[in-house]
Design a protein around this motif. Structure first.
Motif, short mmCIF file in Angstrom:
data_model
loop_
_atom_site.label_atom_id
_atom_site.label_comp_id
_atom_site.label_asym_id
_atom_site.label_seq_id
_atom_site.Cartn_x
_atom_site.Cartn_y
_atom_site.Cartn_z
N ASP A 165 19.85 -4.08 43.14
CA ASP A 165 18.94 -2.94 43.20
C ASP A 165 17.48 -3.34 43.04
O ASP A 165 16.59 -2.48 43.15
CB ASP A 165 19.30 -1.92 42.11
N ASP A 166 17.20 -4.60 42.78
CA ASP A 166 15.83 -5.04 42.60
C ASP A 166 15.09 -5.07 43.95
O ASP A 166 15.72 -5.10 45.02
CB ASP A 166 15.81 -6.43 41.97
N ASP A 224 15.16 -20.22 36.39
CA ASP A 224 15.67 -18.87 36.15
C ASP A 224 15.81 -18.10 37.46
O ASP A 224 16.75 -17.32 37.64
CB ASP A 224 14.75 -18.11 35.20
N THR A 225 14.87 -18.32 38.38
CA THR A 225 14.94 -17.65 39.67
C THR A 225 16.18 -18.07 40.46
O THR A 225 16.85 -17.24 41.08
CB THR A 225 13.67 -17.96 40.49
N TYR A 276 9.84 -14.12 45.22
CA TYR A 276 9.81 -15.32 44.39
C TYR A 276 8.46 -15.44 43.71
O TYR A 276 7.43 -15.27 44.36
CB TYR A 276 10.06 -16.55 45.25
N PRO A 277 8.43 -15.76 42.41
CA PRO A 277 9.57 -15.86 41.49
C PRO A 277 9.95 -14.50 40.96
O PRO A 277 9.20 -13.52 41.12
CB PRO A 277 9.01 -16.74 40.37
N HIS A 278 11.09 -14.43 40.32
CA HIS A 278 11.50 -13.17 39.71
C HIS A 278 12.18 -13.45 38.38
O HIS A 278 12.62 -14.57 38.10
CB HIS A 278 12.41 -12.36 40.64
N ALA A 279 12.27 -12.42 37.58
CA ALA A 279 12.83 -12.57 36.25
C ALA A 279 14.33 -12.83 36.34
O ALA A 279 14.99 -12.42 37.31
CB ALA A 279 12.57 -11.30 35.43
N ASP A 331 22.16 -12.04 38.45
CA ASP A 331 23.23 -11.15 38.01
C ASP A 331 24.29 -11.02 39.11
O ASP A 331 23.96 -10.74 40.26
CB ASP A 331 22.65 -9.77 37.68
N THR A 332 25.54 -11.23 38.75
CA THR A 332 26.61 -11.18 39.74
C THR A 332 27.73 -10.22 39.35
O THR A 332 28.84 -10.30 39.87
CB THR A 332 27.22 -12.59 39.94
#
Length: 328
Positions: A106-107, A264-265, A97-100, A270-271
């Motif tokens: 896979d992140d 945004d975090t 945290y935080p992330h884009a 993405d799902t």
């Protein structure tokens, strides 16, 4: 089912029972599991607390544990040779945290250890639980990385707070913008997907949450007004005014997070992978209506986990902000 008496665990148990499955619930005995289950008692934090699981075989195991990962480690090791598949309900909090926005399975994730005991922070605890499940079950371990979870039996109190506040009526501080996108999952949709996926033998991590923008803050609160039938007037207020009053997003105004990096975090995960594997999410109107019906059936006061602070804004602060004429 490890747990199975509250919120997510209960949703999984009830879904499994509705399928006609034989369900064993292992829990401490502090709450009553759904009727129709086989009950085993034990405390995973106590010496010999897993004794009731020393014998028996199961096709699927679902684990919602969010404490020390060593409890997942010990349970998964004990069951590895006698269970076909292990689902661990993890969290998107395992991503740093935080992330884009748009992060995928896979992140990078936070550090964790299956051997962590005692008090560890939530992201590390969930990552350690993941590692414990994989160490014991390998590709037979499914990691459901849930986001915000709502629905009947919620024991955190986020949606119940909004429903009860709006049911009281009058002017309501509604945090804007009203079109702000929300991403969450109804516990029953989580349960259905987990059991379907486990039955198919899926393994590895899946972001278990609705698509970004599944609903909006406006749709959520307007649904609360409709189902409660109150005379509540939503006073949409801009984030700057709310923050200037010292009101904390997420805590004082549950579910809501100010637009920007924090939002945004939480609300732009993405799902694609999970939805390609069959996740379907019911409309927010159904989640709100069913949660309100459950609340009324239990007298209006939702149960709350003792390890989580009570969410919600105090009436005095709300009245002060609304009295200032802020309107967004």
């Amino acid at each position: 089912m490890l747990g199975g008496t509250e919120f997510v665990g209960r949703a999984v148990t009830e879904d499994a029972l509705a399928r006609g499955w034989d369900v064993t619930v292992f829990h401490r005995g502090t709450h009553t599991p759904p009727p129709g289950t086989t009950v085993l008692h034990g405390d995973r934090t106590a010496p010999d607390g897993l004794a009731a699981l020393a014998h028996g075989e199961w096709d699927l195991v679902v684990d919602t544990w969010s404490g020390a990962p060593s409890a997942v480690r010990d349970t998964a090791r004990l069951l590895a040779g006698r269970a076909g598949h292990y689902t661990y309900i993890s969290s998107c909090s395992v991503y740093p945290y935080p992330h884009a926005p748009g992060y995928t399975e896979d992140d990078p994730v936070v550090d964790g250890s299956p051997d962590d005991g005692g008090d560890v922070d939530y992201p590390r605890a969930k990552r350690g639980g993941e590692l414990a499940a994989v160490a014991a079950f390998g590709d037979r371990a499914l990691l459901g990385r849930a986001g915000l979870i709502l629905g009947p039996y919620e024991n955190i109190g986020r949606l119940p707070w909004w429903l009860n506040r709006i049911a009281r009526g009058g002017p309501v501080l509604a945090p804007g913008p009203r079109h702000l996108g929300l991403q969450y999952i109804d516990a029953r949709d989580l349960a259905r997907w987990v059991l379907d996926a486990a039955g198919r033998g899926l393994g590895g991590p899946y972001n278990l949450i609705s698509p970004p923008g599944h609903t909006t803050m406006g749709e959520l609160l307007e649904a609360c007004v409709r189902v409660t039938g109150s005379d509540a007037e939503l006073r949409w207020t801009d984030p700057e005014t709310i923050l200037a009053a010292g009101i904390r997003p997420w805590t004082d105004l549950p579910v809501w997070i100010t637009p920007g990096e924090d939002h945004d975090t939480m609300h732009r995960t993405d799902t694609f992978k999970t939805h390609a594997a069959g996740l379907r999410c019911r409309p927010v109107t159904e989640t709100v209506a069913d949660t309100w019906e459950w609340l009324r059936n239990i007298g209006g006061t939702a149960p709350r986990r003792p390890d989580r602070p009570a969410p919600g804004l105090d009436p005095e602060t709300e009245a002060k902000v609304l009295g200032g004429g802020a309107d967004g």
